[in-house]
Design an enzyme around this catalytic site. Structure first.
Site, mmCIF file in Angstrom:
data_model
loop_
_atom_site.group_PDB
_atom_site.id
_atom_site.type_symbol
_atom_site.label_atom_id
_atom_site.label_comp_id
_atom_site.label_asym_id
_atom_site.label_seq_id
_atom_site.Cartn_x
_atom_site.Cartn_y
_atom_site.Cartn_z
ATOM 1 N N THR A 1 0.847 -1.197 0.000
ATOM 2 C CA THR A 1 0.000 0.000 0.000
ATOM 3 C C THR A 1 0.883 1.247 0.000
ATOM 4 O O THR A 1 0.497 2.301 0.457
ATOM 5 C CB THR A 1 -0.965 -0.042 1.196
ATOM 6 O OG1 THR A 1 -1.693 -1.277 1.138
ATOM 7 C CG2 THR A 1 -1.997 1.073 1.146
ATOM 8 N N HIS A 2 2.080 1.106 -0.548
ATOM 9 C CA HIS A 2 3.066 2.178 -0.492
ATOM 10 C C HIS A 2 3.052 2.979 -1.792
ATOM 11 O O HIS A 2 4.001 2.965 -2.577
ATOM 12 C CB HIS A 2 4.446 1.602 -0.208
ATOM 13 C CG HIS A 2 4.438 0.697 0.986
ATOM 14 N ND1 HIS A 2 5.223 -0.425 1.100
ATOM 15 C CD2 HIS A 2 3.703 0.750 2.132
ATOM 16 C CE1 HIS A 2 4.987 -1.019 2.247
ATOM 17 N NE2 HIS A 2 4.058 -0.335 2.890
ATOM 18 N N THR A 3 1.955 3.677 -2.000
ATOM 19 C CA THR A 3 1.835 4.585 -3.134
ATOM 20 C C THR A 3 2.383 5.949 -2.727
ATOM 21 O O THR A 3 2.158 6.403 -1.608
ATOM 22 C CB THR A 3 0.366 4.715 -3.569
ATOM 23 O OG1 THR A 3 -0.401 5.173 -2.443
ATOM 24 C CG2 THR A 3 -0.192 3.379 -4.020
#
Length: 591
Positions: free
Chosen positions: A517-519
């Site tokens: 979830t590392h946008t």
């Protein structure tokens, strides 16, 4: 007609890690602080109480803690020539929702950046020349140094009760820690978490190959601890329910565990949940924020006047709010002009599944979200890139984050997918499997960006955010290089059988499987308003009483998980507001 509320001094939009930290840091100023969170109220008790929280179907599969894609999502495409389509079920990444945001469901991997991470462009140019950077790559330096940020990394670790082993204490290398890390002034607040058998095997093999294994820095408290806000944290019990779950034990750092018990004591702080902000309101000239407009729990449109607006929602939402509010010039990939939406990036991950016989028992159910052994030998600029043809790198590690019965069953690809054969494969594999994985950096590109979709809208009638993104050759070269190094470690470990899981050179970004979830990016920080949305203090260049927090401010994506920088930069911005802005409101950096 909108209902108009009484003015407040500060309004905070989004109430995860950055919103909670900002509110806490400013609470003793006596100013009236209002936080608006579009999701529901959540606290450790009763929302994360055991055994209810250990429900994989509800939280792991049905995604109870996450954004509802039926109400709001993003549209996705690989290139500008394609028509973006709505993302109907989140898979690749999982935006949080509700009080605590993504700080509730994360695994707890708590990294500081390497010094080269913060000065990536200048480091690459100095070592290899400007021509080493592809023409379409828009990599740039952070607008501060590691030394400026070190006290805030230290403070965030002390808030989290972080567990780890220092590798560089005041310039002195410490055995057992990461020899590549930048100097730290203090050890980790608590000792490293206990190691699993998979980590022991990985560490032995990596050491034999001349690499430098070290325990993963974790925001999972390993001993009784009272943090910097006076909040007592519990000791992690290795339950295996970190990722996608709230922590019932007050052990995994989250706003609920570390900040909210102290923050809720302040009478000048108010939290309104189920309040979705539609836009930041500005004056006639568009140079001063005058508040926000939001939809409350009853569907009523509400205007909330405020002197200072702080955007602290998830990365994608902050960018969308800036675009909807017309704060900053939208990025145009055709001309390269504009800044809002520019430099969107993700992460490039890969892995290898290792299968053993019954003599090797890994006990995957006894785990935390951040138990593992890592090497940094091929991360960032820790190795020579000459002749390799790519910028960036990756960590390589052995981590087991749990042994949940639905999502964390690993069986060989050739095994049956159902029936007696499937059950037999599970019995033979469940206790006797480990993995070696990589987490790789992703550079920004002119053709990878965010903007507002011209067609699709959310349930409030506002345009969805559109994502234009695909894997580029630089990252595909990088991950194939890393795959070879990871496979070398696996061969040294010596499993009965292993299966590779790295992307090939023709791979395209696939939104279906979970990756991270590392946008990042879309509202990047910098020294130049023509290439950044905010300055080093996360203050808008265009509207100086708007501050924008979080991973949307990253110029590019590191191989490390982002929470360490996210927390530290929020504390850095809060310090600047307290010590500079409140006494003299206006730009903290001259354009």
């Amino acid at each position: 007609m909108a209902l108009k509320k009484e003015p407040v001094d500060i309004v905070i939009v989004g109430f995860g890690w950055t919103g909670a930290l900002m509110a806490m840091e400013l609470a003793d100023t006596g100013l009236n602080i209002l936080a608006l969170e579009r999701g529901e109220q959540r606290d450790t008790y009763p929302d994360f109480a055991y055994p209810r929280i250990a429900d994989e179907l509800t939280y792991g599969i049905r995604l109870k803690l996450f954004q509802n894609a039926a109400k709001e999502t993003v549209t996705v495409r690989h290139t500008r020539s394609e028509t973006a389509l709505p993302y109907r079920r989140f898979g690749s990444f999982l935006p949080g929702d509700g009080v605590g945001g993504a700080g509730v469901h994360w695994n707890g991997m708590l990294w500081r950046p390497l010094e080269a991470d913060l000065k990536m462009r200048s480091t690459v140019v100095e070592r290899y020349g400007a021509d080493f950077i592809p023409q379409d790559m828009t990599v740039q330096d952070y607008p501060f140094t590691y030394q400026e940020m070190e006290p805030f990394f230290d403070k965030f670790e002390k808030i989290c009760g972080a567990a780890g082993q220092a590798g560089n204490l005041k310039g002195e290398k410490i055995a057992g820690g990461n020899p590549f890390e930048a100097p730290r002034e203090n050890p980790y607040p608590t000792r490293p978490l206990k190691q699993q058998y998979s980590g022991v095997l990985f560490s032995k093999a990596a050491s034999e190959l001349g690499y430098h294994p070290f325990p993963l820095p974790a925001a999972n408290c390993s001993e009784p601890y009272t943090n910097a806000y006076g909040v007592q944290l519990g000791v992690c019990n290795y339950c295996g329910f970190c990722e996608r779950f709230g922590c019932f034990n007050y052990s995994k750092a989250s706003p609920q565990s570390c900040v909210l018990p102290a923050l809720y004591q302040y009478k000048n702080f108010e939290l309104r949940t189920q309040s979705q902000v539609l836009r930041v309101n500005t004056d006639a000239g568009g140079t001063q924020a005058i508040g926000v407009t939001y939809i409350d729990a009853n569907g009523q449109e509400v205007e909330q006047p405020a002197n200072l607006v702080i955007l602290s929602a998830f990365q994608l939402h902050n960018v969308r709010l800036l675009l909807l509010s017309k704060i900053g010039k939208p990025y145009d990939p055709a001309t390269g002009e504009g800044v809002v939406g520019r430099n969107y990036a993700y992460q490039m991950n890969g892995g290898i599944s290792l299968f053993f016989d019954e003599k090797s028992n890994f006990k995957p159910f006894a785990a935390t979200g951040a138990t593992g052994m890592f090497i940094d030998d091929f991360n960032a600029e820790n190795f020579d890139h000459s002749g390799l043809g790519f910028v960036g790198g990756a960590t390589i590690s052995a981590t087991i984050t749990g042994g949940r019965p639905i999502q964390q069953l690993s069986i060989p690809k050739a095994a049956p997918k159902w029936g007696a054969g499937w059950k037999k494969a599970i019995k033979e594999s469940y206790l006797h499997t480990m993995s070696v994985g990589s987490s790789g950096s992703v550079m920004p590109y002119k053709q990878c960006y965010l903007d507002l979709d011209p067609t699709y809208r959310d349930h409030h009638g506002q345009p969805l955010l559109r994502m234009t993104f695909d894997w580029q050759q630089n990252e595909l070269k990088m991950t194939n290089f890393i795959a070879g190094k990871a496979e070398g470690i696996v061969k040294a470990i010596g499993p009965k059988h292993y299966e590779m899981g790295f992307k090939g050179m023709q791979a395209h970004y696939d939104v279906r499987p979970y990756q991270s979830t590392h946008t990042t990016g879309g509202a990047v920080m910098g020294d130049n308003p023509t290439t950044s949305v905010v300055n080093k203090y996360l203050q808008s260049w265009d509207v100086p009483n708007v501050f924008v927090l979080g991973a949307c401010c990253f110029p590019q994506n590191l191989s490390y998980n982002p929470t360490g920088i996210v927390g530290a930069t929020a504390l850095f911005a809060a310090h600047a507001i307290r010590t500079q802005y409140l006494a003299n409101p206006g730009p903290l950096v001259q354009a």
